[in-house]
Design an enzyme around this catalytic site. Structure first.
Site, PDB file in Angstrom:
ATOM      1  N   ASP A  84       3.772  -7.353   7.654  1.00 55.82           N
ATOM      2  CA  ASP A  84       3.568  -6.564   6.977  1.00 55.82           C
ATOM      3  C   ASP A  84       4.673  -5.384   7.890  1.00 55.82           C
ATOM      4  O   ASP A  84       5.852  -5.152   8.581  1.00 55.82           O
ATOM      5  CB  ASP A  84       1.741  -5.341   7.561  1.00 55.82           C
ATOM      6  N   HIS A 211      -2.765   1.085   1.688  1.00 54.42           N
ATOM      7  CA  HIS A 211      -2.822   0.727   2.999  1.00 54.42           C
ATOM      8  C   HIS A 211      -3.301   2.312   3.557  1.00 54.42           C
ATOM      9  O   HIS A 211      -3.833   3.175   3.261  1.00 54.42           O
ATOM     10  CB  HIS A 211      -0.922   1.192   3.195  1.00 54.42           C
ATOM     11  N   ASN A 233      -5.830  -2.039   3.827  1.00 48.23           N
ATOM     12  CA  ASN A 233      -5.128  -2.571   5.264  1.00 48.23           C
ATOM     13  C   ASN A 233      -6.049  -1.879   6.213  1.00 48.23           C
ATOM     14  O   ASN A 233      -5.745  -0.440   5.668  1.00 48.23           O
ATOM     15  CB  ASN A 233      -3.178  -2.625   4.989  1.00 48.23           C
TER      16      ASN A 233
END
Length: 299
Positions: A84, A211, A233
């Site tokens: 990531d 995110h 995420n």
């Protein structure tokens, strides 16, 4: 079971209008806890190791990645391994050899044209080596100690038309979009721009990624998934759970010196957090509770 590729997990989730959770791994205890929590929820999960986590481990991705892969091989649910927020081309080029099935290449800090060029090169390399590639357009604040971006700051939101052109120009497999979340939030107070998310979903034919989801309340997460987010995420929420449990254990037993004692408490707390966060991504059934078949899971 062996590692599952990220692409099929996310594609299956998108087809079912669901989302798969991706949790940040910093230590082996993180990986074990994430898998334990996913098994309790009987749901697939993505283990993701960030460039910052690699830096913490002396710039060597292989030891943690291989440990995470070994833990995944013992799991009863599908588990994928993802690298990531990679900015280094050198680290990207080590991904396939370390067992990763996917990479998020992060050129969002660059001017648009430079972002496109760097991401196009990353996507070309990734696809030649069998890797699924995610990128980011717009800027999700809070990385590297920076604060969240103001809602009206340039780059703080992903523009749908620009995103459509960006995906076409880069060939990425998924896009992380900036719709109001921020990394490293320790309170769940974020409010997402759901209208923008609807426009992004209509403009793009690749999976959308959220995110900075630790700071997003359950109801907002569920609404985001309904609006088209397919990969979610989460990192800080696990660190909060682990640190809180370790602090409590040390306060209750200040003479303890065996790290297995307090790390066990931290691992249990993270596993419980994973199970709870995964439940928050489930669609709400007619009875007002989460339900439905979890994609790719055993009965």
């Amino acid at each position: 079971m062996p590692l599952t590729a990220t692409g099929p997990l996310v594609t299956a989730a998108a087809a079912a209008r669901r989302a798969v959770a991706a949790f940040n791994v910093i230590t082996l205890e993180h990986a074990e806890a994430i898998i334990e929590g996913a098994e309790a929820a009987r749901t697939p999960v993505i283990l993701q190791i960030s460039e910052n986590a690699v830096a913490f481990h002396h710039g060597r991705p292989a030891p943690l990645a291989r440990a995470a892969a070994e833990a995944a091989a013992l799991a009863s649910v599908p588990v994928a391994l993802h690298l990531d927020h990679v900015r280094s081309a050198g680290l990207l080029h080590r991904a396939a050899d370390c067992g990763f099935g996917s990479v998020m290449f992060d050129a969002s800090h660059l001017p648009y044209e430079e972002n496109v060029a760097a991401t196009r090169a990353a996507a070309d390399w990734a696809h030649r080596h069998g890797l699924w590639l995610e990128a980011e357009l717009g800027e999700v604040g809070g990385k590297d100690g920076g604060g969240p971006l103001d809602a009206h700051a340039p780059g703080a939101r992903t523009d749908p038309a620009e995103a459509r052109a960006y995906v076409a120009a880069t060939g990425v497999d998924a896009l992380a979009v900036a719709v109001g979340s921020s990394h490293a939030m320790t309170r769940r107070t974020a409010r997402l721009d759901h209208g923008l998310l609807v426009r992004l979903r209509g403009a793009l034919d690749v999976p959308l990624v959220l995110h900075g989801s630790s700071g997003v309340p359950d109801a907002e997460l569920r609404r985001a998934v309904a609006g088209g987010i397919t990969k979610v995420n989460i990192g800080t929420a696990l660190n909060i759970a682990m640190t809180g449990a370790v602090r409590a254990h040390l306060a209750a037993d200040p003479a303890v010196v065996d790290p297995r004692r307090y790390l066990s408490a931290g691992r249990r707390a993270m596993a419980a957090a994973v199970t709870g966060l995964v439940a928050a991504l489930e669609p709400v059934g007619e009875g007002g509770v989460s339900g439905g078949v979890r994609t790719g899971c055993p009965p």
